[in-house]
Design a protein around this motif. Sequence first.
Motif: not given
Length: 401
Positions: A303, A307, A310, A342, A344-346, A349, A391, A396-397
């Motif tokens: 990832q 990541l 993004r 960023r 929530d994603d950060r 993951v 995933r 994502h999203g």
Amino acid sequence: MATQCDIAIVGGAMAGATLALALANQRRPDGGSWTIALIEAHPAAAPSHPGYDSRAIALAEGSVRRLQRLGLWPALAPHAQPISQIQVSDSGHFGGLSMNADEYQVDALGQVVELERVGPALWQALARHDNVQLLCPDGLAELQQHQDHVSLTLNSGTTIKARLVVGADGTGSVVRQQLGLGLTRQPYGQHALIANISCERHPGIAFERFTSEGPLALLPMNEQRYSLVWVQQPEQAERRLALSDEAFLQALQNAFGYRLGRLTKVGQRAQYPLALCRAERTHHHRCVLVGNAAQTVHPIAGQGFNLGLRDVEALADRLQQALQNGADPGAFSLLADYSEQRADDRNMVTSGTDALVKLFSNPVRPLALGRNLGLFAMALFPDFKASLAKRAMGWHGGRPR
């Protein structure tokens, strides 16, 4: 006199170079653009065949779509190896599953690119933009923040005034250190042993095999090669580095099996320690962090760069809006919005990857049984498997545009 620019990017590897190219392509309605300085410590490599030991990264399908949307994929596509299938298995247990590209109506689940091929391709593309200044090899010596700009002094003595500074300079980010932003570091007590492998069969399948020591991943490359990432205890990694090629291949064959037939060649081996690293803040006055400068994760699920990409996409989108509106690229509101977007994603993951490490690097029998039942359930129930596949593909999203 100091060189002036809108945006200075410190770090010209994948995250920094892709961001620079995305920003270089942005235009206002009147044709105006950002002025960009890209600072990279290592000399720019000349385009050439990278050789057997080239290092590779896996781009998830969603990352490829993001690169396409940013207009960057044409520079990388000629150097990519598609992943047609991902196979996940647990050594010594029954659990396992496979994901195929055609199940999800995509050409490939992802692409493997060799860094020594795509780096020069990105820099060649950047060199064609007259709004990009390439400062290479050079590095950041000092950073000073002012109300309306940031002053950078480089190792060469060059000085730059930028309205925004982007730290894309990796886990040991000098930008982050100069800003005094904290970093939490959680060592895993594991090392990743990396090498390229040749094998009898090359089906374009990516493998992730969980062993009692840690995960073992093999990513398909061109020319009958696979890129190996083998996570293990530091002492074991040292011993395996010291083995002869024949003994090392036999140890790997024993751990991985014969899914690719006989393993025939190993290239140069290297190792590095693994840790979860997170910057306590990702922005400060007129400065922002992207990629590994903001977070560095375990390679267990591949990832890391996905990541970081993004991050690049989100920041590029914010800056595109600023350019269209004639806004300040270093405005506090812009950087705060980026960091909030960023977060929530950060967090998801980094926390999720950390949980996977603890689950799949633990030989305790109840945990081993539980994770194998989980893999078995995902293989049987399409909804569970589809969630994992999304995933793995970086959706994502939702599916990227």
